[in-house]
Motif scaffolding. Sequence first.
Motif, PDB file in Angstrom:
ATOM      1  N   PHE A 276       0.830  -1.205   0.000  1.00  0.00           N
ATOM      2  CA  PHE A 276       0.000   0.000   0.000  1.00  0.00           C
ATOM      3  C   PHE A 276       0.871   1.263   0.000  1.00  0.00           C
ATOM      4  CE2 PHE A 276      -2.701  -3.279   1.945  1.00  0.00           C
ATOM      5  CZ  PHE A 276      -3.786  -3.222   1.086  1.00  0.00           C
ATOM      6  N   MET A 277       1.968   1.219   0.748  1.00  0.00           N
ATOM      7  CA  MET A 277       2.903   2.336   0.719  1.00  0.00           C
ATOM      8  C   MET A 277       3.627   2.382  -0.622  1.00  0.00           C
ATOM      9  SD  MET A 277       4.072   4.945   2.389  1.00  0.00           S
ATOM     10  CE  MET A 277       3.753   4.655   4.144  1.00  0.00           C
ATOM     11  N   ASN A 278       3.993   1.216  -1.129  1.00  0.00           N
ATOM     12  CA  ASN A 278       4.686   1.156  -2.421  1.00  0.00           C
ATOM     13  C   ASN A 278       3.820   1.699  -3.545  1.00  0.00           C
ATOM     14  OD1 ASN A 278       6.868  -0.013  -1.177  1.00  0.00           O
ATOM     15  ND2 ASN A 278       6.290  -2.099  -1.691  1.00  0.00           N
ATOM     16  N   LEU A 279       2.520   1.416  -3.478  1.00  0.00           N
ATOM     17  CA  LEU A 279       1.605   1.917  -4.507  1.00  0.00           C
ATOM     18  C   LEU A 279       1.529   3.441  -4.470  1.00  0.00           C
ATOM     19  CD1 LEU A 279      -1.305  -0.670  -4.159  1.00  0.00           C
ATOM     20  CD2 LEU A 279       0.361  -0.512  -6.016  1.00  0.00           C
ATOM     21  N   TYR A 280       1.501   3.980  -3.273  1.00  0.00           N
ATOM     22  CA  TYR A 280       1.484   5.435  -3.136  1.00  0.00           C
ATOM     23  C   TYR A 280       2.757   6.042  -3.717  1.00  0.00           C
ATOM     24  CZ  TYR A 280       2.185   9.936  -0.868  1.00  0.00           C
ATOM     25  OH  TYR A 280       2.459  11.253  -0.631  1.00  0.00           O
ATOM     26  N   ILE A 281       3.903   5.442  -3.399  1.00  0.00           N
ATOM     27  CA  ILE A 281       5.181   5.942  -3.916  1.00  0.00           C
ATOM     28  C   ILE A 281       5.223   5.825  -5.437  1.00  0.00           C
ATOM     29  CG2 ILE A 281       7.675   5.538  -3.937  1.00  0.00           C
ATOM     30  CD1 ILE A 281       7.385   4.600  -1.017  1.00  0.00           C
ATOM     31  N   MET A 282       4.727   4.705  -5.963  1.00  0.00           N
ATOM     32  CA  MET A 282       4.716   4.506  -7.411  1.00  0.00           C
ATOM     33  C   MET A 282       3.852   5.562  -8.096  1.00  0.00           C
ATOM     34  SD  MET A 282       3.352   1.278  -9.609  1.00  0.00           S
ATOM     35  CE  MET A 282       4.634   0.213  -9.016  1.00  0.00           C
ATOM     36  N   ALA A 283       2.679   5.825  -7.533  1.00  0.00           N
ATOM     37  CA  ALA A 283       1.799   6.841  -8.106  1.00  0.00           C
ATOM     38  C   ALA A 283       2.493   8.196  -8.132  1.00  0.00           C
ATOM     39  CB  ALA A 283       0.510   6.925  -7.295  1.00  0.00           C
ATOM     40  N   PHE A 284       3.166   8.505  -7.040  1.00  0.00           N
ATOM     41  CA  PHE A 284       3.906   9.762  -6.969  1.00  0.00           C
ATOM     42  C   PHE A 284       4.990   9.829  -8.043  1.00  0.00           C
ATOM     43  CE2 PHE A 284       7.892  11.667  -5.554  1.00  0.00           C
ATOM     44  CZ  PHE A 284       7.501  12.986  -5.427  1.00  0.00           C
ATOM     45  N   ARG A 285       5.779   8.769  -8.178  1.00  0.00           N
ATOM     46  CA  ARG A 285       6.904   8.786  -9.120  1.00  0.00           C
ATOM     47  C   ARG A 285       6.429   8.879 -10.568  1.00  0.00           C
ATOM     48  NH1 ARG A 285      11.472   4.470  -8.207  1.00  0.00           N
ATOM     49  NH2 ARG A 285      12.500   5.898  -9.659  1.00  0.00           N
ATOM     50  N   LEU A 286       5.328   8.211 -10.881  1.00  0.00           N
ATOM     51  CA  LEU A 286       4.830   8.258 -12.256  1.00  0.00           C
ATOM     52  C   LEU A 286       4.435   9.671 -12.652  1.00  0.00           C
ATOM     53  CD1 LEU A 286       2.719   4.975 -12.409  1.00  0.00           C
ATOM     54  CD2 LEU A 286       4.741   5.503 -13.775  1.00  0.00           C
ATOM     55  N   GLY A 287       3.840  10.404 -11.717  1.00  0.00           N
ATOM     56  CA  GLY A 287       3.477  11.779 -12.020  1.00  0.00           C
ATOM     57  C   GLY A 287       4.633  12.745 -11.850  1.00  0.00           C
ATOM     58  N   ALA A 288       5.507  12.452 -10.871  1.00  0.00           N
ATOM     59  CA  ALA A 288       6.551  13.398 -10.501  1.00  0.00           C
ATOM     60  C   ALA A 288       7.695  13.460 -11.497  1.00  0.00           C
ATOM     61  CB  ALA A 288       7.096  13.059  -9.114  1.00  0.00           C
TER      62      ALA A 288
END
Length: 484
Positions: A276-288
Amino acid sequence: MNALKRFFKDTIIYGIAAVLPRVINFLLVRVHTDALPANNYAENTNFYIWAALFSVLLTFGMETAFFRFYKSEEKKDTLISTAFISVFFLAIFFVFMAFLFSDFFTQIFDFGGNPLQLKLLIGILAIDTLAVIPFAYLRASNRPIKYAIIKLINVGVIVSINLVFLKFIPQFLNEGKSIPQLLENAFNSTYIVNFIFIANIVGSAISFLLLLPYLLKFNWNFNIVLLKKMLSYSWPIAIAGVAYVINENLDKILIGKMIDKNTMGIYAACYKLAIFMNLYIMAFRLGAEPFFFNHSNHKNAKEIYARILNYFIIIGSLVFVGIVVFIDFLKQLFINQQYWEAIIIVPIILLANLFLGIYHNLAIWYKLTDKTRYAMLFSITGALITIILNLVLIPKIGFIASAWATLAAYGTMMVLSYFIGKKHYPVPYNLKKSGSYLIASIFISFISFEFFRENYIVSTGLVLVFGVLIFWNEKKELLAIIKK
């Protein structure tokens, strides 16, 4: 403020595109832990550890290099074709060498009891490598809907095959129900864990076929000068990626070697709750990642980056606290009871991954200044910490040593990146504010886990109070963003 709003919009869109398939895929953990004993689940873990390592080697940092040069290169066709052709020939070379030395790789990968795994691993790696540049192009050219559709089709195929062969067919056979003879023969003649990998290769193949139209429309023009510039930028990222794989996966290998495969499977299954934390980080990186590069020339870019880190920590802290509070509910929902012994690692791994997410946010300084060698330095430092602490502590305190080693590695990388980044690309981060949110989340999570396990009234109250305090502190800027 408009740029900040655009960042949040891109992150949400790309986050949904990447996170939703991963969430659906995560739901398979219950299917896998129900269908497989812990030692077989360890095989599944071992397979994807090697897949992660060779995926980094085969893509060689080209995805990040692609984003770095996409804005500056006028001839997009040349950039895309140069990047794709380079990874294509690397993939072909890997396939040739893997089959030529198949006995060697079978032994190294510990596939001796199941040789088909090597062929499946080779196929998955080759296809996924070819898909990296087309997927990067969809992100760079702001086509989130098409990106999301292909990702969802991929996961739909994978989930369907998993459900059919790991859940429904065994269930029907146990109940004496009839199934098509072809499916029954396939089930009886295949090692059960292999269906996970077969599902993966079928999903990857379909995804690549759907990406082909985007590749075929470009004018192919290989530029060796551009490739040299891209490789000069990407090779430290590739080495950093290898070190990251070590940080993420060496613990599981060492637990299997130094304790046993059963413990490795139990640890790996509970580790999955950190997704769940990894998914949040992944979402951030894809946009960031595209956003950071595209806005690097704006006069207030550094102020925007500082605000983004603050909001990343706010949301990450809430995710961290929320998962720890409901950890016993989540374990019952997603993991078979035989794997619960290692649930104690989850809060530690969650915090470690939050530190990793902060590190990725801070990493913008060496990507924008082309000092990617620091990524290599930080990741190697983390890998050394992982190796040393695991080797020293596993014999003394067992599998929980691996969780503490991961936290120490990512925490060190985060701190090093911040202090060195201040010298090369100073960003006005508000450490007092962001740090207070992070410390508060750690305190609340500790209190909840140690003293109020499964007392959801008290724990939920703590989360709500934390959320209200954050909103009260940030409401002025939040309202300004919304109004924009």
